[in-house]
Scaffold this motif. Structure first.
Motif, PDB file in Angstrom:
ATOM      1  N   VAL A 171      -3.009   6.914   7.099  1.00 54.52           N
ATOM      2  CA  VAL A 171      -2.990   5.292   6.913  1.00 54.52           C
ATOM      3  C   VAL A 171      -1.778   4.781   8.002  1.00 54.52           C
ATOM      4  CG1 VAL A 171      -2.534   3.410   5.285  1.00 54.52           C
ATOM      5  CG2 VAL A 171      -3.770   5.418   4.929  1.00 54.52           C
ATOM      6  N   GLY A 230       0.688  -1.277  -0.087  1.00 54.15           N
ATOM      7  CA  GLY A 230       0.104  -0.015   0.128  1.00 54.15           C
ATOM      8  C   GLY A 230       0.755   1.172  -0.003  1.00 54.15           C
ATOM      9  N   SER A 231       2.042   1.054  -0.341  1.00 46.54           N
ATOM     10  CA  SER A 231       3.046   2.295  -0.206  1.00 46.54           C
ATOM     11  C   SER A 231       2.771   3.318  -1.363  1.00 46.54           C
ATOM     12  CB  SER A 231       4.201   1.865  -0.058  1.00 46.54           C
ATOM     13  OG  SER A 231       4.746   1.307  -1.113  1.00 46.54           O
ATOM     14  N   ALA A 245      -1.675   2.453  -2.718  1.00 46.47           N
ATOM     15  CA  ALA A 245      -1.805   3.654  -2.225  1.00 46.47           C
ATOM     16  C   ALA A 245      -2.979   4.422  -2.612  1.00 46.47           C
ATOM     17  CB  ALA A 245      -0.546   4.523  -2.624  1.00 46.47           C
ATOM     18  N   SER A 250       4.296  -2.629   3.646  1.00 48.56           N
ATOM     19  CA  SER A 250       5.295  -2.623   2.549  1.00 48.56           C
ATOM     20  C   SER A 250       6.707  -2.617   2.922  1.00 48.56           C
ATOM     21  CB  SER A 250       4.974  -1.231   1.656  1.00 48.56           C
ATOM     22  OG  SER A 250       5.519  -0.165   2.514  1.00 48.56           O
ATOM     23  N   ALA A 256      -1.410  -0.063   5.943  1.00 49.35           N
ATOM     24  CA  ALA A 256      -0.555  -0.693   4.790  1.00 49.35           C
ATOM     25  C   ALA A 256       0.978  -1.207   4.839  1.00 49.35           C
ATOM     26  CB  ALA A 256      -0.370   0.567   4.001  1.00 49.35           C
ATOM     27  N   ALA A 279       1.041   2.611   8.660  1.00 45.02           N
ATOM     28  CA  ALA A 279       2.112   2.296   7.878  1.00 45.02           C
ATOM     29  C   ALA A 279       2.824   1.251   8.617  1.00 45.02           C
ATOM     30  CB  ALA A 279       3.163   3.338   7.587  1.00 45.02           C
ATOM     31  N   ALA A 281      -5.797   3.020  -0.507  1.00 48.45           N
ATOM     32  CA  ALA A 281      -5.679   3.262   0.942  1.00 48.45           C
ATOM     33  C   ALA A 281      -6.230   4.723   1.179  1.00 48.45           C
ATOM     34  CB  ALA A 281      -4.204   3.369   1.365  1.00 48.45           C
ATOM     35  N   ALA A 314       3.170   5.246   3.699  1.00 49.03           N
ATOM     36  CA  ALA A 314       1.842   5.077   3.351  1.00 49.03           C
ATOM     37  C   ALA A 314       1.291   6.479   3.281  1.00 49.03           C
ATOM     38  CB  ALA A 314       1.322   4.282   4.296  1.00 49.03           C
TER      39      ALA A 314
END
Length: 203
Positions: A40, A8-9, A14, A31, A29, A42, A17, A36
């Motif tokens: 969100v 999700g980065s 993304a 990654s 997320a 991260a 997200a 992120a």
């Protein structure tokens, strides 16, 4: 809803997200970069690592896998997806949406002839990875949906797209923006009718 996005980065992950965050959902997320979108949660880690995957999916209502290939790693998508599936099974999370690619599985029939030839030759290795990924998803016993986009672009989202199963009439070609793909995935998360389906997507 609590949504975990694997990969999700950047890219589709993304954008998804941001959509989920703006709709008031709680988003995590995972990654390798640990980055992120704002707002969100991260989590930095390798999604192919069982501990990292379990930590990211625990407590989620739905999980989305949007990872791409990794340089020097054979069948990275499939390895990550298998690890995420194991983590979901262990933590009791049921809903899974996975981004694959048109041409994978039984979807070559949805491609126009010239594009089908290109996919088989130029993209043979990524498609082999997606094939393994799809087999893991379909055998998982989870509430899964596969999305198979055509070529991805960074164009502004159109807000519309075509979603076809292989049993539907018609061909899919061209491309789809990452924003439209993200919007489609977001809608599928709460669409029980999509469980157990593989959908080809194009603009």
């Amino acid at each position: 809803m609590k949504i975990t996005i694997i990969g999700g980065s950047k890219g589709t992950g993304a954008q998804l997200a941001r959509l989920a965050r703006d709709a008031g959902h709680e988003v995590t997320a995972l990654s390798r970069s640990g980055s992120a979108p704002d707002g969100v949660r991260a989590v930095a880690g390798n999604a192919a690592d069982p501990a990292a995957a379990a930590a990211a999916v625990a407590g989620a209502d739905a999980v989305v896998v949007t990872v791409g290939g990794a340089k020097g790693v054979a069948q990275h998508r499939a390895a990550v997806t298998r690890t995420v599936i194991d983590a979901m099974q262990e933590t009791g999370v049921r809903r899974l949406v996975v981004q694959s690619s048109l041409g994978a599985g039984d979807s070559a029939s949805q491609l126009p002839g010239p594009l089908r030839l290109i996919m088989r030759t130029v993209l043979a290795k990524p498609l082999a990875d997606h094939n393994e990924q799809e087999r893991a998803v379909q055998g998982s016993g989870l509430d899964w949906t596969l999305v198979r986009p055509t070529g991805l672009t960074n164009r502004e989202p159109a807000g519309t797209w075509r979603a076809l199963e292989t049993s539907d009439a018609g061909k899919l070609g061209g491309s789809i923006s990452r924003g439209d793909l993200a919007a489609c995935i977001f809608g599928l998360l709460s669409d029980d009718a999509s469980v157990g389906k593989a959908l080809g997507l194009s603009s």
